[in-house]
Design an enzyme around this catalytic site. Structure first.
Site, short mmCIF file in Angstrom:
data_model
loop_
_atom_site.label_atom_id
_atom_site.label_comp_id
_atom_site.label_asym_id
_atom_site.label_seq_id
_atom_site.Cartn_x
_atom_site.Cartn_y
_atom_site.Cartn_z
N ASN A 99 -1.14 19.17 -19.67
CA ASN A 99 -1.46 18.30 -20.79
C ASN A 99 -1.52 19.03 -22.12
O ASN A 99 -2.01 18.47 -23.11
CB ASN A 99 -2.80 17.59 -20.53
CG ASN A 99 -2.72 16.63 -19.36
OD1 ASN A 99 -1.78 15.87 -19.24
ND2 ASN A 99 -3.71 16.69 -18.48
N ARG A 107 -3.82 21.77 -12.89
CA ARG A 107 -2.77 20.85 -13.32
C ARG A 107 -3.02 20.29 -14.72
O ARG A 107 -2.08 19.88 -15.41
CB ARG A 107 -2.62 19.70 -12.31
CG ARG A 107 -1.48 18.76 -12.67
CD ARG A 107 -1.14 17.80 -11.55
NE ARG A 107 -0.10 16.86 -11.97
CZ ARG A 107 0.55 16.02 -11.18
NH1 ARG A 107 0.26 16.01 -9.89
NH2 ARG A 107 1.46 15.21 -11.64
N GLU A 124 -4.81 16.85 -10.11
CA GLU A 124 -5.34 17.22 -11.42
C GLU A 124 -6.85 17.41 -11.42
O GLU A 124 -7.56 16.90 -12.27
CB GLU A 124 -4.94 16.17 -12.47
CG GLU A 124 -5.03 16.70 -13.90
CD GLU A 124 -4.48 15.74 -14.93
OE1 GLU A 124 -3.30 15.88 -15.27
OE2 GLU A 124 -5.21 14.84 -15.36
N ARG A 134 0.83 -1.23 0.00
CA ARG A 134 0.00 0.00 0.00
C ARG A 134 0.85 1.27 0.00
O ARG A 134 0.42 2.32 0.46
CB ARG A 134 -0.97 0.00 1.19
CG ARG A 134 -1.98 -1.14 1.14
CD ARG A 134 -3.01 -1.01 2.24
NE ARG A 134 -3.99 -2.09 2.14
CZ ARG A 134 -3.86 -3.28 2.71
NH1 ARG A 134 -2.76 -3.56 3.43
NH2 ARG A 134 -4.78 -4.20 2.56
N HIS A 182 7.06 9.82 -27.49
CA HIS A 182 6.12 10.68 -26.77
C HIS A 182 6.37 12.17 -27.02
O HIS A 182 5.43 12.92 -27.34
CB HIS A 182 6.18 10.38 -25.27
CG HIS A 182 5.33 11.27 -24.45
ND1 HIS A 182 3.94 11.22 -24.47
CD2 HIS A 182 5.64 12.27 -23.57
CE1 HIS A 182 3.45 12.14 -23.65
NE2 HIS A 182 4.45 12.78 -23.09
N LYS A 195 6.74 22.96 -13.13
CA LYS A 195 5.87 21.81 -12.84
C LYS A 195 5.56 21.74 -11.35
O LYS A 195 4.43 21.45 -10.96
CB LYS A 195 6.49 20.51 -13.32
CG LYS A 195 5.56 19.33 -13.07
CD LYS A 195 5.79 18.15 -13.95
CE LYS A 195 4.66 17.14 -13.80
NZ LYS A 195 4.88 15.92 -14.61
N HIS A 201 -1.29 11.98 -27.61
CA HIS A 201 -1.61 10.61 -27.19
C HIS A 201 -2.38 9.87 -28.28
O HIS A 201 -2.17 8.67 -28.50
CB HIS A 201 -2.41 10.62 -25.90
CG HIS A 201 -1.59 10.90 -24.68
ND1 HIS A 201 -2.14 11.13 -23.44
CD2 HIS A 201 -0.25 10.97 -24.50
CE1 HIS A 201 -1.18 11.34 -22.56
NE2 HIS A 201 -0.03 11.26 -23.18
N HIS A 203 -1.05 17.15 -25.32
CA HIS A 203 -1.05 15.72 -25.04
C HIS A 203 -2.29 14.99 -25.56
O HIS A 203 -2.21 13.80 -25.88
CB HIS A 203 -0.91 15.48 -23.53
CG HIS A 203 0.48 15.70 -23.02
ND1 HIS A 203 1.14 16.90 -23.15
CD2 HIS A 203 1.36 14.85 -22.41
CE1 HIS A 203 2.35 16.79 -22.60
NE2 HIS A 203 2.49 15.56 -22.17
N GLU A 256 8.88 18.97 -24.08
CA GLU A 256 8.25 19.22 -22.78
C GLU A 256 8.82 20.48 -22.12
O GLU A 256 8.13 21.15 -21.36
CB GLU A 256 8.45 18.01 -21.85
CG GLU A 256 7.76 16.74 -22.34
CD GLU A 256 6.26 16.71 -22.05
OE1 GLU A 256 5.73 17.69 -21.50
OE2 GLU A 256 5.61 15.70 -22.39
N LYS A 269 2.48 11.37 -10.77
CA LYS A 269 1.57 10.61 -11.63
C LYS A 269 2.29 9.37 -12.14
O LYS A 269 3.38 9.45 -12.70
CB LYS A 269 1.09 11.47 -12.80
CG LYS A 269 0.08 12.52 -12.40
CD LYS A 269 -0.26 13.45 -13.55
CE LYS A 269 -1.06 12.79 -14.61
NZ LYS A 269 -1.54 13.76 -15.62
#
Length: 376
Positions: free
Chosen positions: A253, A249, A245, A130, A275, A235, A260, A256, A194, A152
């Site tokens: 993206n 936040r 997010e 956990r 990417h 960031k 994506h 993206h 980025e 993330k």
């Protein structure tokens, strides 16, 4: 940042998230110091290093030596390189390796690699027992300025990219800038997309600085460290304001959603598209789509394309080798993207350079028409 900001040999960016706060160290020689930096912050004395077959021959030995010199018992797992490693199959392998190494909650999983290894290892660190401690040692420019910061994690499925994962903040990020010297030009350019993104989101002065200084960033030294530090700080600021997010936040993206979809359309084949290249094309598309909706000037879209093209990045769907599926298939990928809420399309659009915003309920008909227009 109108001129190159002087930088020392090392920079520290603090991510102030209360009890989950952590440091990002940026500079040369950090892998050799990894052990002492970790023991200064963590109580545990065991570590499971997760890396890939490209990175392991270069840096695994040095990292293990540093950990052992600091009294940390280290085990390692070497995985295949590439985006396809972000899978359920490899997640099981990583979790098993961490448990076999008897890593406890105060011990650490260490990701030594790029974004794929960081995302996969961070997911495992977030779910084994956990949650165990997690250290990022990013070895690509893209991972140093983006995926290693913010917590993330995730894997890909046939439904799309990063659709299964958890938020699990690292306890330390060691961005050793020496490792960037072994990247191919293509990998470095992909990471640079980025870096440029942070300027395009809300830092127009940083984007202008990059337009003037990108050659020095590519050459290395002070400008490179400064660009990475500025990106990490940008960031960090966004993550602290919106860790999970739920709002601002999402600006991270930018580019993206389109990117994506293009990655999915190429079946994550790095020979065709990686990417950062998808993000570069996506950022140009986002600015052009904004202009199409009369939200921004076409001149801004042209400026973005000119800069990204100057550094050697693809900026058009037609720059991707091989055939792309029809625009309708790209729309399906966009509709499956995790930035869709209640079936409504959410895009990061812009009013100009450094003026990005979250646009909810973007008409799918407009997006499809735009994709058909841009599809070669």
């Amino acid at each position: 940042m109108n001129a190159m900001t002087p930088a020392s040999a090392e920079r520290l960016v603090r991510v102030p998230l209360g009890e989950r706060a952590y440091d990002i160290l940026i500079g040369p020689g950090l892998i050799a110091r990894a052990g002492q930096e970790i023991v200064a912050r963590l109580k545990g004395r065991k570590a499971a290093i997760i890396t890939d077959e490209n990175v392991a021959p270069l840096y695994l030995g040095a990292l293990v030596a540093s950990l052992e010199a600091a009294g940390i018992q280290a085990s390692s797992l070497v995985l295949p390189a590439g985006e396809k490693t972000k899978s359920f199959e490899h997640l099981i392998t990583v979790c098993d390796a961490v448990l076999t190494a008897r890593v406890e909650r105060n011990d650490a999983v260490i990701a030594l690699g790029g974004g794929v290894i960081g995302d996969l290892s961070g997911f495992a660190a977030g779910i084994v027992r956990r949650g165990v401690r997690f250290v990022q040692v990013p070895t690509s420019l893209l991972s140093q300025v983006d995926s290693s910061v913010g917590g993330k994690t995730g894997i890909n499925t046939h439904h799309g990219k990063n659709l299964v994962g958890v938020f699990h903040q690292p306890d330390l990020v060691l961005a050793d800038t020496d490792v960037l010297n072994t990247l191919s030009e293509r990998e470095f350019r992909a990471g640079y997309a980025e870096v440029a993104k942070y300027g395009l989101i809300d830092k127009p002065d940083f984007f202008a600085w990059l337009e003037a200084n990108w050659r020095e960033v590519f050459a290395g030294g002070a400008a490179r460290i400064e660009a990475i530090a500025a990106s990490c700080q940008a960031k960090s600021d966004v993550v602290v304001a919106d860790e999970r997010e739920s709002g601002p936040r999402a600006l991270l993206n930018l580019g993206h959603t389109f990117g994506h979809a293009l990655e999915a359309a190429t079946a994550y084949d790095s020979r065709r598209l990686v990417h950062g290249e998808g993000v570069a094309i996506g950022m140009v598309l986002a600015h052009e789509f904004s202009a199409r909706l009369n939200l921004a000037s076409p001149d801004d879209a042209k400026r973005v394309e000119t800069h990204l093209k100057a550094v050697g990045l693809p900026t058009r769907m037609g720059d991707i080798p091989g055939e792309l599926p029809p625009a309708e298939v790209l729309m399906d990928a966009i509709a499956q993207d995790k930035k869709v809420k209640s079936g409504k399309l959410t895009f990061i659009l812009t009013h100009g350079i450094g003026q990005s915003f979250v646009a909810d309920d973007v008409p799918s008909s407009e997006v499809l028409s735009f994709l058909k227009e841009k599809h070669r």
